[in-house]
Design an enzyme around this catalytic site. Structure first.
Site, PDB file in Angstrom:
ATOM      1  N   ARG A  27      -3.376  15.645  -4.794  1.00  0.00           N
ATOM      2  CA  ARG A  27      -3.831  14.720  -4.579  1.00  0.00           C
ATOM      3  C   ARG A  27      -3.576  14.748  -2.621  1.00  0.00           C
ATOM      4  O   ARG A  27      -4.579  14.050  -2.178  1.00  0.00           O
ATOM      5  CB  ARG A  27      -3.092  13.303  -4.888  1.00  0.00           C
ATOM      6  CG  ARG A  27      -3.295  12.372  -4.556  1.00  0.00           C
ATOM      7  CD  ARG A  27      -2.785  11.403  -5.318  1.00  0.00           C
ATOM      8  NE  ARG A  27      -1.391  11.400  -4.866  1.00  0.00           N
ATOM      9  CZ  ARG A  27      -0.698  10.547  -5.149  1.00  0.00           C
ATOM     10  NH1 ARG A  27      -0.697   9.377  -6.915  1.00  0.00           N
ATOM     11  NH2 ARG A  27       1.367  10.312  -5.135  1.00  0.00           N
ATOM     12  N   ARG A  48      -4.813   8.489  23.044  1.00  0.00           N
ATOM     13  CA  ARG A  48      -5.887   7.666  22.459  1.00  0.00           C
ATOM     14  C   ARG A  48      -7.009   7.421  22.172  1.00  0.00           C
ATOM     15  O   ARG A  48      -7.913   7.125  23.893  1.00  0.00           O
ATOM     16  CB  ARG A  48      -4.825   6.680  22.034  1.00  0.00           C
ATOM     17  CG  ARG A  48      -5.654   4.692  20.937  1.00  0.00           C
ATOM     18  CD  ARG A  48      -4.795   4.154  21.830  1.00  0.00           C
ATOM     19  NE  ARG A  48      -4.676   2.742  20.665  1.00  0.00           N
ATOM     20  CZ  ARG A  48      -6.545   2.241  20.285  1.00  0.00           C
ATOM     21  NH1 ARG A  48      -6.753   2.566  21.761  1.00  0.00           N
ATOM     22  NH2 ARG A  48      -6.860   1.556  19.440  1.00  0.00           N
ATOM     23  N   HIS A  80     -10.939   6.693  19.593  1.00  0.00           N
ATOM     24  CA  HIS A  80     -11.011   6.674  18.091  1.00  0.00           C
ATOM     25  C   HIS A  80     -10.923   8.170  17.483  1.00  0.00           C
ATOM     26  O   HIS A  80     -11.024   8.402  16.495  1.00  0.00           O
ATOM     27  CB  HIS A  80     -11.552   5.177  17.913  1.00  0.00           C
ATOM     28  CG  HIS A  80     -11.380   4.101  17.798  1.00  0.00           C
ATOM     29  ND1 HIS A  80     -10.351   3.434  19.301  1.00  0.00           N
ATOM     30  CD2 HIS A  80     -10.627   3.452  16.929  1.00  0.00           C
ATOM     31  CE1 HIS A  80      -9.778   2.317  18.965  1.00  0.00           C
ATOM     32  NE2 HIS A  80      -9.926   2.098  17.807  1.00  0.00           N
ATOM     33  N   LYS A 139      -4.493   8.592  -0.165  1.00  0.00           N
ATOM     34  CA  LYS A 139      -2.441   7.578   0.011  1.00  0.00           C
ATOM     35  C   LYS A 139      -2.930   7.660   1.522  1.00  0.00           C
ATOM     36  O   LYS A 139      -1.656   9.156   2.339  1.00  0.00           O
ATOM     37  CB  LYS A 139      -1.504   9.194  -1.162  1.00  0.00           C
ATOM     38  CG  LYS A 139      -0.598   8.539  -1.014  1.00  0.00           C
ATOM     39  CD  LYS A 139      -0.061   8.774  -1.947  1.00  0.00           C
ATOM     40  CE  LYS A 139       1.433   8.250  -1.989  1.00  0.00           C
ATOM     41  NZ  LYS A 139       2.045   7.302  -2.283  1.00  0.00           N
ATOM     42  N   GLU A 157      -4.253  -3.012  -8.580  1.00  0.00           N
ATOM     43  CA  GLU A 157      -3.106  -1.553  -8.915  1.00  0.00           C
ATOM     44  C   GLU A 157      -1.274  -2.668  -7.869  1.00  0.00           C
ATOM     45  O   GLU A 157      -1.497  -4.456  -7.706  1.00  0.00           O
ATOM     46  CB  GLU A 157      -2.774   0.067  -8.453  1.00  0.00           C
ATOM     47  CG  GLU A 157      -3.242  -0.994  -6.786  1.00  0.00           C
ATOM     48  CD  GLU A 157      -3.148   0.809  -6.568  1.00  0.00           C
ATOM     49  OE1 GLU A 157      -2.700   1.547  -7.089  1.00  0.00           O
ATOM     50  OE2 GLU A 157      -4.082   0.912  -5.033  1.00  0.00           O
ATOM     51  N   LEU A 193      -4.914   3.716  -6.533  1.00  0.00           N
ATOM     52  CA  LEU A 193      -4.931   5.368  -5.914  1.00  0.00           C
ATOM     53  C   LEU A 193      -4.152   6.355  -7.438  1.00  0.00           C
ATOM     54  O   LEU A 193      -3.835   5.416  -8.807  1.00  0.00           O
ATOM     55  CB  LEU A 193      -3.608   5.407  -5.822  1.00  0.00           C
ATOM     56  CG  LEU A 193      -2.302   7.090  -5.791  1.00  0.00           C
ATOM     57  CD1 LEU A 193      -3.490   7.653  -4.199  1.00  0.00           C
ATOM     58  CD2 LEU A 193      -1.266   6.709  -4.975  1.00  0.00           C
TER      59      LEU A 193
HETATM   60  N1  PDD Z   1       3.923   4.888  -4.243  1.00  0.00           N
HETATM   61  N2  PDD Z   1       0.035   3.061  -6.163  1.00  0.00           N
HETATM   62  C1  PDD Z   1      -0.048   2.918  -4.685  1.00  0.00           C
HETATM   63  C2  PDD Z   1      -0.858   1.706  -4.015  1.00  0.00           C
HETATM   64  C3  PDD Z   1       1.307   3.776  -4.405  1.00  0.00           C
HETATM   65  O1  PDD Z   1       1.750   3.775  -3.126  1.00  0.00           O
HETATM   66  C4  PDD Z   1       1.460   4.421  -5.376  1.00  0.00           C
HETATM   67  C5  PDD Z   1       2.710   5.038  -5.170  1.00  0.00           C
HETATM   68  C6  PDD Z   1       0.818   4.533  -7.169  1.00  0.00           C
HETATM   69  C7  PDD Z   1       1.660   5.082  -8.089  1.00  0.00           C
HETATM   70  O2  PDD Z   1       1.548   6.706  -7.634  1.00  0.00           O
HETATM   71  P1  PDD Z   1       2.555   8.010  -8.738  1.00  0.00           P
HETATM   72  O3  PDD Z   1       2.771   7.424  -9.987  1.00  0.00           O
HETATM   73  O4  PDD Z   1       1.376   8.692  -8.216  1.00  0.00           O
HETATM   74  O5  PDD Z   1       4.181   8.019  -7.654  1.00  0.00           O
HETATM   75  C8  PDD Z   1      -0.060   3.974  -7.415  1.00  0.00           C
HETATM   76  C9  PDD Z   1       5.075   5.633  -3.975  1.00  0.00           C
HETATM   77  C10 PDD Z   1       5.779   5.869  -4.732  1.00  0.00           C
HETATM   78  C11 PDD Z   1       5.129   5.003  -2.261  1.00  0.00           C
HETATM   79  O6  PDD Z   1       4.520   5.089  -1.587  1.00  0.00           O
HETATM   80  O7  PDD Z   1       6.797   5.081  -2.411  1.00  0.00           O
END
Ligand code: PDD
Length: 284
Positions: free
Chosen positions: A52, A100, A102, A147, A180, A205
């Protein structure tokens, strides 16, 4: 023992671990990250996290900071230097340091920083009694599959949850469907026993924990349905739960102040939680 962080090739005391003010992560949130759970000194489900990480970098056209094998070595070294046996490892890459502007800089080297810490215990009672969740509008951008370190909407949402006395906020899209949590994936169990979670399109995510729970559901012969669910459906659900690297799998027992079913962790959530724990122990 002093805490040690990794910053662009150096292992530094945590208190002196710094990046330049023109790091594009600092100025533009132009970077991505991962969080991996550490158990007994080993990384749980490391490969899907690395995959990922590469996906997120690729979507932002950021070059990988180093080959995966080298990254593994750095993270292993960091765990050792911090003597972390059970905890979390965090790593982040940005497009690097540049004046800086963009548009992508012509010359910048992908940065890499990483920290390791012992796991902070979950709120008291969270495991036994489940957690409360509130719902909030999803105000994030349209690429939540990446992420990205651009987490300010998630920060505001989590704070709203805390101020409402809840553990998490489930974000709701314009059509009224849950996307989520602010740092977790959202799930319900319907009256007919199907386990429902949103499909991993650009609106969420694709959680590594989510995928591990998919495997458990299939192995145990439960029924999984990937589709959106509304807040009303969640409120009427038989069970609800959330998943993430830091939370594992937590039953959701209150939604917007009202109990989910009888307000106690449901049997399927409990079973999946135990099975996930076993998976994490075996994977570590
Ligand atoms: N967060 N959705 C979001 C928006 C997240 O930030 C996360 C994870 C998840 C779950 O993903 P995973 O199972 O791969 O941890 C879903 C991490 C833990 C964080 O930002 O600390």
């Amino acid at each position: 023992m002093p805490r040690i962080a990794y910053v662009n090739g150096r292992y530094l005391p945590h208190a002196h671990a710094q990046v330049h003010i023109e790091d594009r992560g600092y100025q533009f949130a132009d970077g991505v990250y991962e969080v991996i759970h550490v158990r007994d000194g080993r990384l749980i489900d490391a490969e899907p996290h690395f995959e990922r990480f590469d996906y997120s970098l690729g979507e932002l056209h950021i070059a990988p900071p180093m080959p995966r094998a080298a990254l593994r070595l750095v993270l292993g070294e960091l765990l050792q230097r911090n003597a972390v046996l059970n905890g979390l490892i965090y790593f982040q890459s940005t497009r690097g340091v540049a004046p800086r502007d963009h548009k992508f800089p012509a010359k910048a080297r992908t940065s890499l920083v990483a920290t390791a810490k012992r796991l902070r215990p979950l709120p008291a009672g969270a495991l036994d009694n489940g957690v409360a969740v509130v719902t909030i509008p999803d105000i994030r951008w349209q690429r939540c599959d990446i992420k990205s370190v651009a987490l300010v909407a998630n920060v505001l949402g989590k704070q709203q949850a805390r101020e409402a006395g809840a553990y998490e906020a489930w974000q709701v899209d314009r059509e009224g469907y849950v996307t989520e949590g602010t740092s977790t994936n959202a799930w319900i169990v319907t009256e007919d026993g199907a386990v429902v979670t949103r499909a991993a399109d650009h609106s969420i995510l694709n959680g590594v924990t989510r995928l591990a729970v998919f495997d458990i559901i299939h192995r145990e012969g439960y029924r999984l349905v990937e589709r959106p669910f509304s807040v009303a459906e969640a409120k009427a659900a038989r069970e609800a739960f959330l998943t993430s690297t830091t939370a594992d799998l937590l039953p959701v027992v209150r939604l917007d102040g009202a109990p989910v079913a009888d307000g106690k962790p449901g049997p399927l959530s409990r079973k999946l939680r135990e099975a996930y724990f076993a998976h994490a122990t075996a994977a570590a």
